[in-house]
Design a protein around this motif. Structure first.
Motif, short mmCIF file in Angstrom:
data_model
loop_
_atom_site.label_atom_id
_atom_site.label_comp_id
_atom_site.label_asym_id
_atom_site.label_seq_id
_atom_site.Cartn_x
_atom_site.Cartn_y
_atom_site.Cartn_z
N SER A 1 0.76 -1.47 0.13
CA SER A 1 0.09 -0.20 -0.06
C SER A 1 0.78 1.01 0.17
CB SER A 1 -1.11 0.23 1.09
OG SER A 1 -0.39 0.56 2.89
N VAL A 2 0.53 2.26 -0.87
CA VAL A 2 1.59 3.45 -0.85
C VAL A 2 -0.11 4.79 -0.71
CG1 VAL A 2 3.01 4.39 -2.40
CG2 VAL A 2 2.86 2.08 -2.47
N SER A 3 0.18 5.60 0.56
CA SER A 3 -0.39 7.10 0.44
C SER A 3 0.67 7.97 0.65
CB SER A 3 -1.16 6.58 2.06
OG SER A 3 -1.86 5.40 2.06
N LEU A 4 -0.03 8.81 -0.23
CA LEU A 4 0.26 10.80 -0.36
C LEU A 4 -0.41 11.27 0.78
CD1 LEU A 4 2.31 10.62 -3.78
CD2 LEU A 4 3.50 9.51 -1.77
N VAL A 5 -0.19 11.90 1.57
CA VAL A 5 -1.39 12.32 2.01
C VAL A 5 -0.45 13.56 2.40
CG1 VAL A 5 -2.07 11.99 4.41
CG2 VAL A 5 -1.64 10.22 3.46
N ALA A 6 -1.37 14.85 1.99
CA ALA A 6 -1.54 16.15 2.63
C ALA A 6 -1.15 16.40 4.16
CB ALA A 6 -2.24 17.02 1.87
N THR A 7 -0.77 17.16 4.58
CA THR A 7 -0.35 17.77 5.83
C THR A 7 -1.57 19.12 6.13
OG1 THR A 7 1.13 19.50 5.15
CG2 THR A 7 2.15 17.27 5.74
#
Length: 434
Positions: free
Chosen positions: A335-341
């Motif tokens: 699983s890959v997630s790019l999560v905004a701060t």
């Protein structure tokens, strides 16, 4: 014009005899007639026949049912190997200790009328590369491996495992700067299986390779990010001087983004050989492609299998390529997630990525001087039999007539040679007695 033609003819003459071209490229179209050559109309790469690289196998043309107008010329034919357990290509005139990318390409195209692609093993020298196992007769497939060559030659071997005759459509070698892919060294290589090198658009099924990528890596479109949109740069891209992967600007000029605070996707290796003991190496590439307003913020975390890779919130640099890379343990799914701060006002973006299988180099080859002497005997007398690949290693494929010793953790050595059963004729070369 005459000079250009002369240069091209000289260039073709050089590569047709088994030597790299002026760029260090070796580009083989397996299965075209002896000594033939042509220039690809899209990449301008000059392809040559197998002559000078291998002495076994037979040429075949794929079934007419798979001959389509858009089919690249090198996929209309192939070389297959109905005899012998191991058949090997030898790539010569390399620089010992340098890094290279080697690509083996396969397009079955039902050339044998059986409608069932074979399953066989691929070796690079004495080390296992990967199993070739593709069920779709009409699919284009290739495997890349990035490695450090231990000698001035390299052998690519196809090994029959009793599940159909091995075959190959194309074989390529590309030199790499020694500073690139620092994870590659004398003890491990990186294997690209199932074409897992991706760019993000702008259109589906587009491919980026040479000359857009001077290293001739093949980048395919990734379209498995849910609900994504594509954005593109309107100004030229730049490479970061610290970029040890030299990602080309043509790959970085597009990116995927979303209309939410996170990009989530999963990746399946689709590799039956992978298990919990396997390791994968991931590279994710980022670059800001838009002029971000002064009060706007694009900032996010890179999370792989619930582990955050960045030590502090990450903001891509405008028109400059950056990357995050790391090794992950073998699993069926990632699983890959790019999560905004919390401070972000803009969504995450992703420009490109690569997924490699980490392949330890464990087998020790025959002493290089012994191996060169045996290959010289083969060249002089035309011995075919099972004289393919490394003379002593693996033991299963030891050349007939050889007696080898196997010192622990050291190269195997040739202790004796019996040629009495080979019916050889001709003068004895001086090097045999040396």
């Amino acid at each position: 014009m005459k000079l250009c033609v002369a240069v091209l003819l000289f260039y073709m003459f050089q590569v047709i005899h088994g030597q790299p071209d002026y760029q260090g490229f070796i580009s083989i179209d397996c299965g075209i007639p002896l000594n033939s050559t042509y220039q690809d109309s899209i990449t301008n790469i000059v392809y040559v026949s197998d002559y000078g690289f291998i002495t076994t196998g037979e040429n075949r043309i794929i079934s007419s049912d798979y001959m389509e107008p858009s089919l690249a010329k090198r996929y209309s034919n192939l070389r297959f190997f109905p005899h012998g357990p191991r058949n090997c290509y030898t790539l010569r005139s390399l620089v010992m200790g340098n890094k290279y990318l080697v690509r083996a390409s396969f397009y079955y195209g039902n050339y044998d009328g059986l409608g069932k692609p074979p399953v066989f093993d691929l070796y690079l020298g004495t080390n296992y590369w990967h199993e070739v196992n593709y069920s779709d007769a009409g699919a284009f497939n290739w495997m890349d491996i990035i490695l450090v060559v231990p000698t001035d030659y390299l052998q690519v071997c196809l090994v029959n495992k009793g599940m159909g005759n091995p075959f190959i459509s194309g074989l390529d070698l590309r030199p790499l700067n020694t500073t690139l892919y620092p994870e590659v060294n004398a003890s491990q290589s990186l294997v690209l299986v199932n074409s897992n090198r991706f760019h993000m658009g702008p259109t589906d099924n587009s491919i980026i390779r040479y000359p857009s990528d001077p290293l001739d890596r093949i980048w395919t479109t990734y379209n498995a990010i849910p609900n994504c949109t594509k954005i593109s740069a309107t100004s030229p891209m730049h490479n970061n001087l610290r970029d040890v992967y030299d990602v080309p600007p043509s790959v970085m000029q597009n990116a995927a983004t979303v209309n939410s605070s996170r990009i989530d996707f999963s990746w399946n290796p689709s590799d039956p050989s992978a298990n919990i003991n396997s390791k994968y190496f991931f590279i994710f590439y980022f670059a800001e492609l838009q002029h971000v307003p002064s009060k706007a913020v694009r900032q996010f975390d890179i999370i792989v299998n619930n582990k955050t890779w960045n030590s502090r919130p990450y903001t891509p640099t405008f028109l400059f390529a950056n990357y995050f890379s790391g090794v992950v343990q073998g699993m069926e799914n990632y699983s890959v997630s790019l999560v905004a701060t919390k401070n972000a006002t803009l969504p995450p973006i992703l420009n490109a990525m690569e997924m490699y299988l980490v392949k330890p180099i464990t087998a020790v080859a025959t002493d290089p001087e012994d191996a060169r002497a045996m290959m010289a005997i083969q060249d002089n007398f035309g011995v075919v039999k099972n004289w393919m690949g490394d003379p002593c290693t693996p033991k299963t494929f030891i050349w007939r007539g050889l007696n080898c010793s196997y010192p622990p953790a050291n190269p195997s050595e040739i202790m004796g040679l019996d040629l009495s059963h080979n019916k050889l004729s001709g003068p004895i070369p001086n090097f045999i007695g040396e």
